[in-house]
Design an enzyme around this catalytic site. Sequence first.
Site, PDB file in Angstrom:
ATOM      1  N   THR A  12      27.721  31.759  36.357  1.00 34.44           N
ATOM      2  CA  THR A  12      28.272  33.088  36.579  1.00 34.44           C
ATOM      3  C   THR A  12      29.790  32.984  36.732  1.00 34.44           C
ATOM      4  OG1 THR A  12      28.028  35.118  37.893  1.00 34.44           O
ATOM      5  CG2 THR A  12      28.080  33.030  39.102  1.00 34.44           C
ATOM      6  N   GLU A  13      30.495  34.076  36.482  1.00 28.68           N
ATOM      7  CA  GLU A  13      31.960  34.129  36.618  1.00 28.68           C
ATOM      8  C   GLU A  13      32.662  33.117  35.718  1.00 28.68           C
ATOM      9  OE1 GLU A  13      33.446  36.507  38.332  1.00 28.68           O
ATOM     10  OE2 GLU A  13      31.522  37.292  39.017  1.00 28.68           O
ATOM     11  N   VAL A  14      32.189  32.988  34.488  1.00 26.00           N
ATOM     12  CA  VAL A  14      32.866  32.093  33.534  1.00 26.00           C
ATOM     13  C   VAL A  14      33.525  32.875  32.397  1.00 26.00           C
ATOM     14  CG1 VAL A  14      31.413  30.109  34.035  1.00 26.00           C
ATOM     15  CG2 VAL A  14      30.748  31.679  32.197  1.00 26.00           C
ATOM     16  N   GLY A  15      33.494  34.197  32.483  1.00 21.52           N
ATOM     17  CA  GLY A  15      34.199  35.010  31.499  1.00 21.52           C
ATOM     18  C   GLY A  15      33.362  35.451  30.314  1.00 21.52           C
ATOM     19  N   LYS A  16      32.063  35.607  30.499  1.00 21.18           N
ATOM     20  CA  LYS A  16      31.207  36.054  29.383  1.00 21.18           C
ATOM     21  C   LYS A  16      31.678  37.384  28.811  1.00 21.18           C
ATOM     22  CE  LYS A  16      27.225  36.146  31.399  1.00 21.18           C
ATOM     23  NZ  LYS A  16      27.746  35.757  32.722  1.00 21.18           N
ATOM     24  N   THR A  17      31.958  38.334  29.687  1.00 16.84           N
ATOM     25  CA  THR A  17      32.361  39.661  29.206  1.00 16.84           C
ATOM     26  C   THR A  17      33.723  39.617  28.536  1.00 16.84           C
ATOM     27  OG1 THR A  17      31.076  40.727  30.956  1.00 16.84           O
ATOM     28  CG2 THR A  17      32.775  42.045  29.869  1.00 16.84           C
ATOM     29  N   THR A  18      34.651  38.848  29.108  1.00 14.34           N
ATOM     30  CA  THR A  18      35.973  38.707  28.502  1.00 14.34           C
ATOM     31  C   THR A  18      35.852  38.205  27.067  1.00 14.34           C
ATOM     32  OG1 THR A  18      37.013  38.275  30.639  1.00 14.34           O
ATOM     33  CG2 THR A  18      38.192  37.512  28.677  1.00 14.34           C
ATOM     34  N   LYS A  38      24.347  45.341  27.575  1.00 11.29           N
ATOM     35  CA  LYS A  38      24.345  44.577  28.827  1.00 11.29           C
ATOM     36  C   LYS A  38      23.115  45.088  29.562  1.00 11.29           C
ATOM     37  CE  LYS A  38      26.362  42.218  32.328  1.00 11.29           C
ATOM     38  NZ  LYS A  38      26.648  40.769  32.308  1.00 11.29           N
ATOM     39  N   SER A  42      24.245  43.879  37.953  1.00  7.17           N
ATOM     40  CA  SER A  42      24.358  44.171  39.378  1.00  7.17           C
ATOM     41  C   SER A  42      25.836  44.227  39.730  1.00  7.17           C
ATOM     42  CB  SER A  42      23.621  43.115  40.212  1.00  7.17           C
ATOM     43  OG  SER A  42      24.037  41.814  39.847  1.00  7.17           O
ATOM     44  N   ASP A  55      31.736  45.366  33.526  1.00  2.27           N
ATOM     45  CA  ASP A  55      31.470  44.556  32.336  1.00  2.27           C
ATOM     46  C   ASP A  55      30.853  45.403  31.226  1.00  2.27           C
ATOM     47  OD1 ASP A  55      32.432  42.421  33.739  1.00  2.27           O
ATOM     48  OD2 ASP A  55      30.486  41.491  34.105  1.00  2.27           O
ATOM     49  N   GLU A 117      24.772  40.795  25.970  1.00  2.51           N
ATOM     50  CA  GLU A 117      25.303  39.900  27.006  1.00  2.51           C
ATOM     51  C   GLU A 117      24.314  39.733  28.144  1.00  2.51           C
ATOM     52  OE1 GLU A 117      28.641  39.694  30.467  1.00  2.51           O
ATOM     53  OE2 GLU A 117      29.198  40.845  28.675  1.00  2.51           O
ATOM     54  N   GLY A 118      24.077  38.482  28.507  1.00  2.67           N
ATOM     55  CA  GLY A 118      23.197  38.192  29.626  1.00  2.67           C
ATOM     56  C   GLY A 118      23.898  38.391  30.957  1.00  2.67           C
ATOM     57  N   ALA A 119      23.285  37.858  32.007  1.00  2.00           N
ATOM     58  CA  ALA A 119      23.858  37.919  33.357  1.00  2.00           C
ATOM     59  C   ALA A 119      23.800  36.512  33.917  1.00  2.00           C
ATOM     60  CB  ALA A 119      23.064  38.883  34.234  1.00  2.00           C
ATOM     61  N   ARG A 207      44.026  30.586  30.170  1.00  2.00           N
ATOM     62  CA  ARG A 207      44.132  31.553  31.270  1.00  2.00           C
ATOM     63  C   ARG A 207      45.243  32.524  30.909  1.00  2.00           C
ATOM     64  NH1 ARG A 207      41.643  31.270  36.406  1.00  2.00           N
ATOM     65  NH2 ARG A 207      42.042  33.275  37.402  1.00  2.00           N
TER      66      ARG A 207
END
Length: 229
Positions: A12-18, A38, A42, A55, A117-119, A207
């Site tokens: 999680t929090e690795v930038g999938k949506t970005t 999506k 949550s 997201d 996109e998953g979660a 980044r």
Amino acid sequence: MTAAFFVTGTDTEVGKTTIAAGLLHAARMAGLSTAAAKPVASGCSRTPAGLRNDDALALLGECSLALRYEEVNPLAFAPAIAPHLAAREAGVLLDLQALRGPVQAILDQGAEFTLVEGAGGWRVPLAGQAALSDLPISLGLPVILVVGVRLGCINHAVLTAEAIARDGLTLAGWVANVIDPKTSRLEENLATLAERLPAPCLGRVPRLAKATPAAVAERLDLALLGLAL
């Protein structure tokens, strides 16, 4: 020509949506029609229109098809916790049946480029013993893996790629999203990932001060997915 992919991450929090928004933007700039889903999110905010997830809104903003928010994100939960726990608290059965129908409806729209996109990572739990990975398995979707580049990412990426292959799906490509630019031996780590992941690297995203879909898209190569651009 239509192509659809499932986007997962090494954590999680690795930038999938970005990355997903960047891929959708790149597809639009190449003249392809785009759609996204999506299916479960949550950490949603309460608005006059209902629960909304940042997201999902970002993905919706890169869809060329006229989709409603509820089509893109049919299951939205307020608590910023694991989706299966948020669903349980809301009294919702989060199983494959609840996800597959809405995603199939997006796929049936026939966009030339669709992302689901998953979660979190590949084995995010659903109800019972099910996992979110059951969704792309049931739909036969090839997978794009977002690797959050930081200490430990090689192990996470290789294990995820192995799980995807074991589940009978194709890893279509991966993206190196450098979430920790101070990662020791960055170039060597990226080279090791390229050696060990059985798919092309679609791009390396540093980044960015402003990680807009346009800025991310400039660093991605859709042609490596085998699309006719």
